[in-house]
Design a protein around this motif. Sequence first.
Motif, PDB file in Angstrom:
ATOM      1  N   THR A  83      10.923  83.769 -10.892  1.00  0.00           N
ATOM      2  CA  THR A  83       9.542  84.598 -10.859  1.00  0.00           C
ATOM      3  C   THR A  83       9.161  84.832 -12.602  1.00  0.00           C
ATOM      4  O   THR A  83       9.952  84.479 -13.246  1.00  0.00           O
ATOM      5  N   GLY A  84       8.004  85.673 -12.367  1.00  0.00           N
ATOM      6  CA  GLY A  84       7.925  86.025 -13.713  1.00  0.00           C
ATOM      7  C   GLY A  84       8.935  87.108 -14.357  1.00  0.00           C
ATOM      8  O   GLY A  84       9.012  87.164 -15.592  1.00  0.00           O
ATOM      9  N   LYS A  85       9.945  87.312 -13.769  1.00  0.00           N
ATOM     10  CA  LYS A  85      11.177  88.231 -14.392  1.00  0.00           C
ATOM     11  C   LYS A  85      12.127  87.154 -14.859  1.00  0.00           C
ATOM     12  O   LYS A  85      12.970  87.826 -15.551  1.00  0.00           O
ATOM     13  N   VAL A  86      11.884  86.009 -15.029  1.00  0.00           N
ATOM     14  CA  VAL A  86      12.700  84.964 -15.571  1.00  0.00           C
ATOM     15  C   VAL A  86      14.254  85.296 -15.143  1.00  0.00           C
ATOM     16  O   VAL A  86      15.078  85.496 -16.200  1.00  0.00           O
ATOM     17  N   GLU A  87      14.442  85.329 -14.049  1.00  0.00           N
ATOM     18  CA  GLU A  87      15.919  85.968 -13.659  1.00  0.00           C
ATOM     19  C   GLU A  87      16.939  84.842 -14.214  1.00  0.00           C
ATOM     20  O   GLU A  87      18.017  85.557 -14.472  1.00  0.00           O
ATOM     21  N   GLU A  90      17.383  86.523 -17.617  1.00  0.00           N
ATOM     22  CA  GLU A  90      17.854  87.708 -17.285  1.00  0.00           C
ATOM     23  C   GLU A  90      19.646  87.941 -17.436  1.00  0.00           C
ATOM     24  O   GLU A  90      20.195  88.657 -17.967  1.00  0.00           O
TER      25      GLU A  90
END
Length: 414
Positions: A83-87, A90
């Motif tokens: 998702t936009g969290k670029v897991e 991360e």
Amino acid sequence: MPQIPNEHPTLWIRSTRSESLKGKTIVLAVTGSIAAVRTVELAREFIRRGADVYAVMSEASGWIINPMALHYATGNEVITAITGKVEHVEFFGNLGRADLLLVAPATANTIGKIAAGIDDTPVTTFATTAIGAGKPVMIVPAMHEDMYDHPAVMENIEKMKGWGINFIGPKIEEGIAKIAGNDEIVLGVERAIGKRTLCGKKVLITSGSTAESIDPIRILTNRASGKTGNELALEAYRRGADVTIVHRNKLGVSGINEIYIETAAQMTDAVLDELAKGYDVLISSAAIADYTIDASRQKIKSGEGLELSFKSTRKLIKEARKAYPQVKIVGFKAEAGVNTEELLKRAKQTLESSGLDMIVANEVSKGGIGADTNNVTIIYSGGKDNLNTEGSKSLIANVLMDEITGLLTSKDEE
């Protein structure tokens, strides 16, 4: 353990088995093999050893195990899409917070994609990122044996091994390349990202009892189970050591070299032969027979009078110390029916007379032999205060390996 407000209840088991993975973050990547059902308990085993665990799943794995099961198992939300969290960044970018990507189970399809740099699922995107950033990656294959034996699959595995990626298993049974057992996977992870205090060291361990033949059927032996020696071998392996164990049991751990012996003479010969290959420490935890006999070549008939004439066996530690004065040696002293003062007195005498660097003393009439727990006292050469420790034999092995690490560190500094 104390409960933390708003903490997921599954995390109440954290560090209940050990702290070998305390402070480590593991991302468990699950693909579409039926072996995915094993990952719930696998995740919890990591938590029991102190780790934080996050799960990332391919779409195909969701057909086999519901993401809610892994949410429960890990105590964390499951990643089923990038998702936009670029897991993937991360956890595995250059500043990512994960210590290891564990792909378990890994299908032939996923192995091929990772080897080719294709990232069209959350799992393969995580793998591409982790490999590109030079982060540790371990892969645990699971598929039908015919798929595993395909030349392209074997080529992909060898290719990734060349990148420094570790593989655990598979176990070939019933025509299936089955996922390795959870114990083997956990041990491999502990070795990869655990303490690593013995990395580059060679450790030789004797364990359990020996057996002296009376005739082709009967033997003389003792009650030593080898549980302490096994735990010492496992703990040394966890810490990155090159481990060899000499015994008459079977540990069966891939990566630990086992030498099988029967008699005291065979154990002594095997140890001396091994020490010639260059070891840093000998841990002599075996209960080696003090006496042997000249065995009958035929079975002695039942009911006949039997007289045995004993002769002393060779002393392994004394021979090892004489032949290899540079090797650190840790001995064990077991006594029965003596008080603590007498136990420690006898152990110290053995420490000094045999030129040991450390000795572990215990009074076995109160437990220890064959049990899963023990109470021991560690006595050092050089005047350091004795250390008493009790609990499970795995806990005692952990304490002993801390002290042995100190011995080897002081050797390096000399």
